[in-house]
Design a protein around this motif. Structure first.
Motif, PDB file in Angstrom:
ATOM      1  N   UNK A 523     -14.762  16.446  -7.579  1.00  8.55           N
ATOM      2  CA  UNK A 523     -13.570  15.901  -6.922  1.00  8.55           C
ATOM      3  C   UNK A 523     -13.882  14.574  -6.265  1.00  8.55           C
ATOM      4  N   UNK A 524     -13.114  13.538  -6.613  1.00  9.02           N
ATOM      5  CA  UNK A 524     -13.157  12.247  -5.931  1.00  9.02           C
ATOM      6  C   UNK A 524     -11.923  12.163  -5.033  1.00  9.02           C
ATOM      7  N   UNK A 525     -12.146  11.892  -3.730  1.00  2.00           N
ATOM      8  CA  UNK A 525     -11.045  11.721  -2.779  1.00  2.00           C
ATOM      9  C   UNK A 525     -11.026  10.271  -2.304  1.00  2.00           C
ATOM     10  N   UNK A 526      -9.857   9.639  -2.469  1.00  4.78           N
ATOM     11  CA  UNK A 526      -9.682   8.254  -2.049  1.00  4.78           C
ATOM     12  C   UNK A 526      -8.722   8.239  -0.859  1.00  4.78           C
ATOM     13  N   UNK A 527      -9.206   7.684   0.275  1.00  2.00           N
ATOM     14  CA  UNK A 527      -8.399   7.603   1.501  1.00  2.00           C
ATOM     15  C   UNK A 527      -7.940   6.154   1.677  1.00  2.00           C
TER      16      UNK A 527
END
Length: 534
Positions: A523-527
């Motif tokens: 999982x890649x999470x971009x904020x």
């Protein structure tokens, strides 16, 4: 043919009732002689209530062996180019005798053969016509995309950004070509500017920011080169649907122009309104049913028709569902109770088929337009210095459209978007982030797995979480994946700049990227902050 034979047997039997009851053979013989005026009927025999021959007629004059009647019910069967029909004769509810007819099927067979030859000829003509139309449409729609693909490949091989793609029209593809040429022009200008600046400054004073921007544009161009070959396939798919629908429209138009006026004029006045209401009901319904909904509606309509003792209820129900006439089927019972009900519904199906085929063409054209629009948006290289209002989810969907050729080979996509506000961002650069992460996810799954995309609000940030079911990232490599030029792909398939550029773009937005990985789930999470300062 069977119905006509049974009707003839019933009529002749009725005429022979009195001779049978009063044992007047001469009248029965006279009645049977009228058979010679009925086409295809070769033999007629009347039996009394004791199954004895009462009167008989042979059109050829030669007697033949005929089966004796069985029971007191009507029966018929086709055998050896003939139709045998037996029908009981009743007088005052008592069995008075039986009538037997032998009907030749030779003329019917000849007519069927003639119709088959005509249909085969028409089919060959339509196949040739469809091929010609499809070839021309494919040339009109695919050739510009193929030229764009060749130009991209040549530019990638030679590194010559002075090349230009020839524009062939002013449609969406023409606009795409303009944007693409403008992109090449900007890249060429920036390359020249970079050369001049390099000559003016020493290596110690090279502007790192412009070098980074050039890398972003080069990576974007490389990603476009990978995508465009798949886009040509995505354009050809709706072309096939358009080609098929054109064939259906042509058949329906031929029928409407040649046969519909005759049909509507023959239809009784009291049934015309019912028939026209059926067409109107079909035309106004444009919703799309799932396979499950179609089965449920067919079952309901079939039960309704069988309740009213309508023959071929399932076949008629199938036609009603295809025409999207799903409610108030009882309104058309007068039409359905006619002997030619199937012919009437078939005419309505062909006429309403024009709308269904037109809808298919519109849907296919819309799909092709979306692919071109998404590619145009992704191919645009702006100044990257101006914040604009944009919807993050729209950018993700544009990238997914361009990767649909790889996704549909075996990847299941699940999307869950919350209601999110538009944010000030560098929209083109964020699209590059989604392109890099999605490309890595597809590569990691080897075109087979599950891709989950979530977009939601968390405090003061918009969070985009992209999860794939690929093999995962080894723990010892987790700290290296954002390093420039680090890649796990074979030589020639990756530059190692994608995640590094993505991280820099996200940090430029004052955001961050987080990654979690185990085998089967990465999982890649971009904020991205919701509020940005201009």
């Amino acid at each position: 043919m069977r119905n006509n034979a049974i009707i003839n047997a019933t009529l002749i039997g009725d005429y022979c009732t009195v001779p049978l009851v009063f044992d007047i053979k001469e009248n029965a013989v006279e009645t049977l002689k009228k058979i010679q005026n009925i086409p295809s009927v070769e033999v007629g025999v009347v039996y009394n209530d004791k199954n004895e021959i009462f009167a008989e007629f042979y059109k050829s004059g030669e007697k033949i062996d005929i089966p004796k009647p069985k029971g007191n019910s009507t029966w018929n069967k086709f055998e050896n180019d003939y139709l045998d029909v037996s029908h009981p004769i009743f007088f005052d509810k008592e069995l008075a005798g039986t009538i037997y007819l032998k009907v030749s099927t030779q003329k019917l067979t000849e007519r069927i053969q003639e119709h088959l030859l005509t249909m085969i000829g028409l089919l060959l003509f339509l196949i040739i016509l469809n091929y010609i139309i499809a070839t021309r449409l494919q040339k009109v729609l695919s050739e510009p995309i193929l030229n764009l693909t060749k130009a991209t490949k040549k530019i990638s091989e030679e590194g010559n950004y002075q090349l230009r793609v020839q524009k062939q029209g002013n449609d969406e593809i023409g606009v795409l070509v303009d944007e693409y040429n403008e992109m090449l022009n900007q890249i060429h200008e920036r390359e020249e500017a970079l050369k001049l600046r390099t000559n003016e400054l020493s290596e110690a004073l090279i502007d790192l920011e412009e070098t980074q921007e050039k890398l972003i544009n080069s990576e974007k161009l490389a990603a476009l080169g990978q995508l465009i070959s798949g886009v040509a396939h995505e354009i050809n798919t709706p072309l096939g649907a358009i080609n098929s629908s054109i064939g259906s429209i042509k058949k329906s138009l031929i029928f409407v122009l040649e046969s519909y006026p005759k049909f509507i004029n023959k239809l009784p006045i009291e049934l015309k309104n019912s028939f026209l209401n059926l067409l109107e009901e079909s035309f106004k319904n444009k919703k799309v049913l799932t396979s499950r909904e179609e089965r449920e509606f067919k079952k309901e309509i079939t039960i309704t028709l069988e309740k009213h003792k309508i023959e071929n209820a399932y076949t008629l129900a199938d036609s009603f569902v295809d025409m999207m006439v799903l409610d108030n089927v009882e309104d058309y019972l007068e039409l359905l109770k006619r002997d030619d009900a199937e012919q009437i519904i078939d005419v309505a199906y062909k006429i309403t088929g024009l709308q269904r085929s037109t809808f298919n063409v519109e849907f296919a054209a819309s799909k092709a337009s979306k692919v071109v629009y998404a590619l145009k948006n992704l191919s645009r290289i702006g100044s990257n210095e101006e914040l604009v209002l944009a919807n993050v989810c729209d950018g993700i969907d544009n990238v997914l459209i361009l990767y649909s050729n790889q996704i549909k080979q075996g990847i299941e996509v699940s999307k869950k978007y919350e209601e999110l506000p538009q944010i000030l961002c560098y929209s083109d650069e964020l699209n590059q982030v989604w392109t890099n992460i999605l490309h890595n996810a597809i590569y990691a799954m080897d075109l087979n797995g599950k891709l989950t995309i979530k977009a939601y609000k968390e405090k003061e940030h918009i969070v985009v979480a992209i999860t794939d079911s690929g093999k995962g990232i080894p723990k010892e490599e987790m700290d290296k994946i954002f390093n420039p030029f680090y890649t796990t792909k074979p030589i020639g398939e990756g530059t190692g700049l994608g995640l590094d550029i993505s991280k820099r773009i996200v940090e430029k937005h004052k955001g961050r990227i987080e990654v979690e990985s185990i085998p089967g789930k990465t999982t890649f999470k971009v904020y991205i902050p919701i509020k940005q300062e201009k």
